[in-house]
Scaffold this active site. Structure first.
Site, PDB file in Angstrom:
ATOM      1  N   HIS A  12      32.438  34.904  37.006  1.00 60.62           N
ATOM      2  CA  HIS A  12      31.795  35.782  36.051  1.00 60.62           C
ATOM      3  C   HIS A  12      32.233  37.441  36.887  1.00 60.62           C
ATOM      4  CE1 HIS A  12      28.692  36.415  40.000  1.00 60.62           C
ATOM      5  NE2 HIS A  12      29.786  36.053  40.503  1.00 60.62           N
ATOM      6  N   HIS A  59      24.621  42.293  41.495  1.00 59.59           N
ATOM      7  CA  HIS A  59      25.774  43.219  42.799  1.00 59.59           C
ATOM      8  C   HIS A  59      24.768  44.456  42.768  1.00 59.59           C
ATOM      9  CE1 HIS A  59      28.180  39.679  40.629  1.00 59.59           C
ATOM     10  NE2 HIS A  59      28.547  39.530  41.647  1.00 59.59           N
ATOM     11  N   HIS A 193      36.732  32.752  46.769  1.00 60.67           N
ATOM     12  CA  HIS A 193      37.075  34.214  46.848  1.00 60.67           C
ATOM     13  C   HIS A 193      36.315  35.203  48.252  1.00 60.67           C
ATOM     14  CE1 HIS A 193      33.358  34.921  44.502  1.00 60.67           C
ATOM     15  NE2 HIS A 193      34.025  36.063  44.427  1.00 60.67           N
ATOM     16  N   GLU A 240      29.406  32.248  46.814  1.00 64.35           N
ATOM     17  CA  GLU A 240      28.359  32.113  45.619  1.00 64.35           C
ATOM     18  C   GLU A 240      28.301  30.335  45.028  1.00 64.35           C
ATOM     19  OE1 GLU A 240      29.941  36.315  43.926  1.00 64.35           O
ATOM     20  OE2 GLU A 240      31.101  34.892  43.467  1.00 64.35           O
TER      21      GLU A 240
END
Lengths: 280, 115
Positions: A12, A59, A193, A240
């Protein structure tokens, strides 16, 4: 009776939102990533879901550190996308299904999950990018949505095992809803990441490929990791993966893989896509 | 709130300890969701930092656009991203800065991870 027909996991990353806005679908950097999605869209066009439960992490659009709920579920008639501060143009709102939302919230609380219920909820790129990848026409909203926001911002984060169980409880909740509805579950984010610190740019292709394989038939193997393991193996934001485990838990024990794609790098990320169909 | 695990090199776990330390800095960055707040910051950075009660360490890190110093001062990457984005930078620019590479070197490193 409502039924979960399957699920999709997808990255995303905000840069994807920019690439969509700039129509970079044939750009050499983006093409191997975007080429993964037509098959996912074809599958959705075939199954024609009524509702999408979208598991993502906020976020810093809807939630700040003043109050940081672990699990939040939208119970609003619609969800607004808003300015996140860096220039992504807000997309049109997404219709909700408050009745199903409240049914899920009640069922989860009965199942001993403590949920923050939200009658207003702004949804950020964590929610909108997957929706735009799977339903590209922003003038159409063919599914109603239920956002499930999970804290990945401030540790302690919920454990992978807890997230798999939450997914299973969502599956039970949907199965006990009396209306005939077809539901898909989107697990967003990942894969490996890290954006922050001297380890920024860390990617672990082997780990990502292992996750893409194991999550199909052996999600319990991934649920054994601690959050610290995930940060170590997949990078600070690779945690995530817990969002994918919620999706996977919701689909029940038996699933079949319809499609998958994996590409490095998209922005700073190992980008994974997986389409799973629930057993009939 | 002490770290119960082996440290991961180059990685700060944003736990309660860091969340307390970074609160004013993150609160300021969270405000950058609003266009009016971004304009107010850009018009007078020092006044805007003072309004949110940033520590001297945080003010210096903001002034110097130093991502590692912002993290050390309790900044959380999700909120810092709004500050970074407001400056017209992206996560690859910041990745390069944090790892002491040029942006091209940083991008090449990411690409190599796919091989």
């Amino acid at each position: 009776m409502a039924k979960i027909v399957g699920g999709v996991t997808t990255s995303h990353i905000p840069a994807i939102g920019n690439a969509i806005a700039n129509e970079l679908f044939e750009d050499p950097y983006w093409k191997p990533f975007f080429d993964g999605y037509p098959k996912a869209r074809e599958w959705l066009a075939e199954v024609k879901p009524d509702v999408a439960i979208v598991v993502y992490n906020d976020h810093g659009l809807n939630f700040f550190l003043d109050k940081m709920p672990t699990f939040s579920i939208g119970a609003a008639p619609e969800y607004q996308n808003k300015d996140e501060g860096w220039g992504l143009k807000p997309l049109p709102p997404y219709p909700g299904d408050p009745e199903l939302s409240w049914h899920i919230i009640e069922s989860l609380v009965n199942d001993e999950f403590d949920i923050c219920s939200c009658q207003e909820m702004a949804v950020d790129h964590g929610f909108t990018v997957p929706m735009a990848l799977l339903w590209p026409d922003q003038t159409q909203r063919p599914v109603r949505t239920i956002p499930v926001a999970v804290n990945t911002v401030q540790h302690p984060l919920p454990t992978p095992a807890r997230c798999l169980k939450l997914g299973e409880a969502i599956g039970r909740a949907v199965a006990s809803y009396p209306k005939d509805l077809k539901v898909v579950v989107l697990g967003t984010g990942g894969l490996s990441h890290q954006l922050d610190g001297e380890r920024a740019g860390f990617i672990n292709k082997d780990f990502d490929l292992m996750c893409l394989e194991k999550i199909v038939d052996e999600p319990e193997a991934l649920a054994k990791y601690s959050i610290h393991d995930l940060v170590r193996l997949a990078g600070a934001q690779g945690a995530e993966l817990i969002l994918w485990l919620i999706m996977r838990g919701a689909l029940g024990r038996k699933v079949s893989k319809v499609h998958s794609n994996y590409h490095i790098p998209i922005s700073n990320t190992g980008a994974g896509l997986l389409v799973l169909e629930s057993a009939a | 709130m002490t770290a119960p695990h082996e440290p991961i090199p180059g990685t700060t776990i944003f736990d309660g300890r860091m969340a307390m330390k970074g609160y004013p800095l993150n609160k300021m960055c969270y405000s950058f969701n609003e266009a009016a707040a971004r304009q107010e910051f850009l018009a007078d950075e020092e006044a805007y930092c003072a309004k949110f009660g940033l520590t001297d360490e945080q003010k210096t890190a903001i002034r110097e656009r130093n991502a590692l110093a912002l993290l050390a001062a309790g900044g959380n990457i999700y909120y810092l991203a709004k500050f970074i984005g407001m400056l017209g930078l992206n996560v690859q620019d910041i990745g390069a800065q944090q790892t002491g590479m040029t942006v091209e070197e940083f991008k090449a490193k990411l690409k190599a991870a796919g091989n």
